[in-house]
Design an enzyme around this catalytic site. Sequence first.
Site, PDB file in Angstrom:
ATOM      1  N   SER A 311       0.813  -1.211   0.000  1.00 47.78           N
ATOM      2  CA  SER A 311       0.000   0.000   0.000  1.00 47.78           C
ATOM      3  C   SER A 311       0.856   1.275   0.000  1.00 47.78           C
ATOM      4  O   SER A 311       1.594   1.515  -0.947  1.00 47.78           O
ATOM      5  CB  SER A 311      -0.974  -0.044   1.185  1.00 47.78           C
ATOM      6  OG  SER A 311      -1.974   0.926   1.067  1.00 47.78           O
ATOM      7  N   ASP A 322      11.189   4.981  -9.392  1.00 44.39           N
ATOM      8  CA  ASP A 322      10.910   5.548 -10.715  1.00 44.39           C
ATOM      9  C   ASP A 322      11.573   6.901 -10.925  1.00 44.39           C
ATOM     10  O   ASP A 322      11.858   7.278 -12.074  1.00 44.39           O
ATOM     11  CB  ASP A 322       9.401   5.679 -10.935  1.00 44.39           C
ATOM     12  CG  ASP A 322       8.744   4.335 -11.219  1.00 44.39           C
ATOM     13  OD1 ASP A 322       9.458   3.311 -11.198  1.00 44.39           O
ATOM     14  OD2 ASP A 322       7.517   4.309 -11.454  1.00 44.39           O
ATOM     15  N   LYS A 336      -0.840  -3.982  -3.414  1.00 43.85           N
ATOM     16  CA  LYS A 336      -2.134  -3.362  -3.104  1.00 43.85           C
ATOM     17  C   LYS A 336      -2.116  -1.947  -3.680  1.00 43.85           C
ATOM     18  O   LYS A 336      -1.466  -1.062  -3.132  1.00 43.85           O
ATOM     19  CB  LYS A 336      -2.412  -3.322  -1.608  1.00 43.85           C
ATOM     20  CG  LYS A 336      -3.755  -2.667  -1.260  1.00 43.85           C
ATOM     21  CD  LYS A 336      -3.999  -2.636   0.237  1.00 43.85           C
ATOM     22  CE  LYS A 336      -5.357  -1.992   0.550  1.00 43.85           C
ATOM     23  NZ  LYS A 336      -5.403  -0.555   0.261  1.00 43.85           N
TER      24      LYS A 336
END
Length: 416
Positions: A311, A322, A336
Amino acid sequence: MHRRVFQIAILLVLQWVMVLGSWAEPAMALTEEQKLLNEAWRIVNRSYVDDTFNHQNWRSIREQTIKAPLSDREQTYTAIQEMLANLDDPFTRLLKPEQYRSLQVNTSGELTGVGLQIAIDPQTNTLTVIAPIAGSPADKAGIQPLDRILKIDGTPTSELSLDEAATKMRGRAGTAVILTLGREGRESPQDIELVRDRIALNPVYAELQSGPENLPVGYIRLSQFSANATAEVSNAIDRLEKQGAAAYILDLRNNPGGLLQAGIEIARLWIDSGTIVYTVNRQGVLGSFDAYGQALTGDPLIVLVNKGTASASEILAGALQDNGRAQLVGEKTFGKGLIQSLFDLSDGSGLAVTVAKYQTPNHTDIHKMGIAPDRVVPSESMTRDQIGTESDLQYQAALQLLKQKTVMARGIGQGA
């Protein structure tokens, strides 16, 4: 004359109504129980991420449900739960008043129980451990991420909702509860008796450690994204910077998530600029949260992840990966990628409703897929005292990557 015109007008209106069909019956007054059910329906109707409502006729479901006799509050709760079950989304659920209060405490204060973060696995529909809370009775007993909780004190968890299972595991400190656990690779289920305890939700552990060639490494372990997590991580970075940290390891292993905003704010502590996460709502509208200020440190960073990283932890890990701010070491994360909001109901209960899904800055949808680390290092069974030591192979791999990064940085500096 005026009276005749008025009578003709009334007649025309009556004829127009007859053409349309028939007189509409006056709306039936709703009982208090029907009002509560209707309140829950409206919240989901305007907020749920999937505007097809799992390809169900949501309005028809309301009409059918509200006709059922609702003589007391428990019947109403059952009717709401049955209505929500049509969505086939275990994260969208009713929280009875006691459960609602417990969930709010779980992100802001302390709780009394066994210390497990749990979810219903949407693929197997079984109650599954996301992660034990550090230092909790469950953690000390060796319960691991992805363990399946089959029974609680003999009651099959297939008969319990997520919040009913959580409630059965909470309780007065010093009392015992027996969990029947299944684990991949284990032939038969195992009964484990846990003694409930008071669990402080202090989310951060931090210390300056000596890495390869005496490299001063700031080690920060973040166990949950609670209300005070951002301030605690900020204080830890500030303290470690003053102590001379030249590189960092951020340990998100077995961190089940928590508050979305905490994950975003902690990402901003490490990133100067760039997208942290994209959110996609029911209309497909893409929103984003970005970094917009100076990070607290630009030192090399490695993030440790495993199957219990979920999460908000995945939001943070994905943002750092990224944006090229950090490399990830460990195992693929839990997966999730849905965002829930809490909504108050008028009787003190509440609804947790999936309102959006998120994507990493590179538009990776991680729900049910997880985030792949840059360097895969399988987990091994460890005690709490072995984490962040020579016995911790993932931690040791992170140290070696930091050594390479700092050597490269020195080489670049000498050639400039």
